[in-house]
Design a protein around this motif. Structure first.
Motif, PDB file in Angstrom:
ATOM      1  N   GLY A 188      -9.334 -16.614 -42.350  1.00 17.49           N
ATOM      2  CA  GLY A 188      -8.764 -17.916 -42.661  1.00 17.49           C
ATOM      3  C   GLY A 188      -7.464 -18.177 -41.929  1.00 17.49           C
ATOM      4  O   GLY A 188      -7.238 -17.694 -40.814  1.00 17.49           O
ATOM      5  N   ARG A 236      -3.579 -17.535 -42.213  1.00 21.94           N
ATOM      6  CA  ARG A 236      -2.561 -16.719 -42.895  1.00 21.94           C
ATOM      7  C   ARG A 236      -3.127 -16.095 -44.176  1.00 21.94           C
ATOM      8  O   ARG A 236      -2.461 -16.038 -45.213  1.00 21.94           O
ATOM      9  N   ASN A 241     -12.725 -18.846 -41.230  1.00 20.81           N
ATOM     10  CA  ASN A 241     -12.695 -18.183 -42.539  1.00 20.81           C
ATOM     11  C   ASN A 241     -13.316 -16.790 -42.501  1.00 20.81           C
ATOM     12  O   ASN A 241     -12.901 -15.893 -43.236  1.00 20.81           O
ATOM     13  N   GLN A 301       4.091 -16.659 -53.818  1.00 25.37           N
ATOM     14  CA  GLN A 301       2.783 -17.289 -53.928  1.00 25.37           C
ATOM     15  C   GLN A 301       2.010 -17.157 -52.617  1.00 25.37           C
ATOM     16  O   GLN A 301       2.514 -17.475 -51.551  1.00 25.37           O
ATOM     17  N   LYS A 302       0.810 -16.685 -52.707  1.00 24.53           N
ATOM     18  CA  LYS A 302      -0.108 -16.736 -51.589  1.00 24.53           C
ATOM     19  C   LYS A 302      -1.063 -17.876 -51.885  1.00 24.53           C
ATOM     20  O   LYS A 302      -1.728 -17.894 -52.917  1.00 24.53           O
ATOM     21  N   LYS A 303      -1.102 -18.854 -50.988  1.00 24.34           N
ATOM     22  CA  LYS A 303      -1.894 -20.042 -51.262  1.00 24.34           C
ATOM     23  C   LYS A 303      -3.361 -19.678 -51.449  1.00 24.34           C
ATOM     24  O   LYS A 303      -3.917 -18.839 -50.740  1.00 24.34           O
ATOM     25  N   ASP A 304      -3.993 -20.328 -52.432  1.00 25.52           N
ATOM     26  CA  ASP A 304      -5.416 -20.098 -52.663  1.00 25.52           C
ATOM     27  C   ASP A 304      -6.239 -20.595 -51.490  1.00 25.52           C
ATOM     28  O   ASP A 304      -7.271 -20.019 -51.151  1.00 25.52           O
ATOM     29  N   SER A 305      -5.803 -21.702 -50.872  1.00 21.24           N
ATOM     30  CA  SER A 305      -6.501 -22.253 -49.715  1.00 21.24           C
ATOM     31  C   SER A 305      -5.593 -23.251 -49.015  1.00 21.24           C
ATOM     32  O   SER A 305      -4.580 -23.685 -49.566  1.00 21.24           O
ATOM     33  N   ILE A 306      -5.965 -23.589 -47.802  1.00 19.44           N
ATOM     34  CA  ILE A 306      -5.281 -24.617 -47.026  1.00 19.44           C
ATOM     35  C   ILE A 306      -6.315 -25.674 -46.677  1.00 19.44           C
ATOM     36  O   ILE A 306      -7.440 -25.346 -46.284  1.00 19.44           O
ATOM     37  N   ALA A 337      -5.480 -17.237 -46.066  1.00 20.75           N
ATOM     38  CA  ALA A 337      -6.041 -18.197 -47.027  1.00 20.75           C
ATOM     39  C   ALA A 337      -7.222 -18.926 -46.397  1.00 20.75           C
ATOM     40  O   ALA A 337      -7.198 -19.252 -45.205  1.00 20.75           O
TER      41      ALA A 337
END
Length: 372
Positions: free
Chosen positions: A71, A73, A67, A31-36, A75
């Motif tokens: 961003g 990593r 961003n 999973q690559k996070k959609d956002s942090i 995200a």
């Protein structure tokens, strides 16, 4: 001896294992996070809402830059802001919400000292980073391992004030609002001032008539008056000083540097105040000021710069550590010589910055200017 059966069982087991691995990979891809998301606790309403607005814009500008460069990593970095009005009980409520409902581990703020001291035990218990551009009480130094700030302890401001005033005035008086920051600032000044403090007067935050306290000050005939209050207190204190004929040099702190000062008219020029300030201008600082003015149509105060640097430093820590608060904590302690637009930042073993840069300022021609 027949080895066929065990061999078949072994082959079947391997096939089952491989099927399981493939199935797990298909069901749970990397999973690559959609956002942090990080939290922000600043006053957006109440007596120092203007300062909270400065701070938020500083965070916002830094967020856009983070961003724009990929961003954290890969995200996008988002913020979730809570308004605490600089009221400690509101801060506690906001922090519980950010931790327990929003599951956040990294908070920029709180701004006010009393709010930070109320929030710190909760952050410590939950191993949540609180990273403030404003909580200046000396007590924040010992608030916990997860507590950091890019503004210095008021011990430094008090010592700077003390040294400056001791050269010119044999005795001074103090009036302050009764809150954590102003009370601690008063204590720090009294501990360092080598001459005479003739009287210390205080008033509750919601009071607007301080003539009784000012008359007591007038009776003592001080050479100068120190005023440790929030922005909304300056207008009525100044008016009552004029009414009572108290004509002595007035000294304030960083809370003087808001638009409220311009409501004082010519009396604003009676004030000299201490504040942190930008270091000697360079291309990075000039570019930052230009970007901020272009976006928000106003000059960035030092509070904007502090919030901006706080956000960028936290962004670098998150890039290095991901969402591991213990790793981020260790990363921040190791920051030494970070060159920000608000100056060079190094953290000591208490999460405090070293070598703050204070100056004296006043109002001239409708602007806040440094006194050379």
């Amino acid at each position: 001896m027949n080895n066929t059966k065990p061999m078949i069982i072994g082959i079947v087991s391997v096939i089952i294992l491989l099927i399981g691995i493939v199935t797990y990979a298909l069901l749970t891809p990397t999973q690559k996070k959609d956002s942090i998301t990080i939290g922000v606790i600043f006053p957006q309403t109440g007596p120092i809402a203007e300062v909270g607005g400065f701070l938020f814009n500083g965070v916002d500008l830094a967020l856009q830059e983070i961003n724009a460069h990929g961003g954290v990593r890969g995200a996008p970095l988002n913020i979730l802001i809570e308004d605490d009005q600089c009221v400690p009980k509101n801060t506690v409520t906001a922090l519980h919400k950010l931790i327990e409902v929003d599951a956040l581990q990294f908070i920029i703020g709180p701004f006010c000292s009393g709010s930070m001291l109320a929030a710190a035990p909760i952050a410590e218990e939950n191993r949540v980073i609180l990273f403030s551009p404003g909580a200046s009480s000396p007590e924040v130094t010992d608030a916990g391992d997860y507590i950091f700030r890019t503004t210095p302890s008021d011990i430094h401001q008090a010592q700077y004030f003390s040294t400056t005033l001791a050269e010119k005035f044999e005795n001074v008086a103090i009036i302050h609002v009764e809150n954590k920051w102003a009370t601690d600032m008063t204590h720090a000044f009294t501990q360092s001032f080598p001459n005479t403090i003739v009287t210390i007067q205080s008033f509750e935050n919601d009071v607007t008539d301080v003539r009784t306290q000012l008359l007591k000050i007038k009776e003592q005939k001080p050479d100068a008056l120190l005023i440790f209050v929030y922005p909304n207190h300056y207008p009525f204190i100044t008016q009552q000083l004029v009414t009572l004929g108290i004509d002595v040099p007035l000294f304030a702190t960083h809370t003087f540097e808001t638009s409220v000062a311009f409501q004082l008219g010519e009396n604003a020029q009676r004030y000299t105040y201490t504040n942190l300030d930008y270091p000697e201008e360079n291309s990075d600082i000039a570019a930052f000021k230009n970007k901020f003015f272009t976006k928000y149509d106003e000059e960035p105060s030092i509070w904007v710069a502090l919030a901006y640097d706080t956000t960028l430093i936290l962004g670098e820590a998150l890039n290095a550590c991901g969402e591991d608060s213990d790793c981020v904590k260790d990363y921040l302690y190791a920051v030494q010589g970070y060159t920000g637009v608000s100056g060079v930042k190094s953290f000591n073993e208490n999460g405090d910055i070293t070598d703050p840069y204070y100056v004296l300022k006043t109002v001239s021609d409708g602007k806040f200017v440094r006194i050379q």
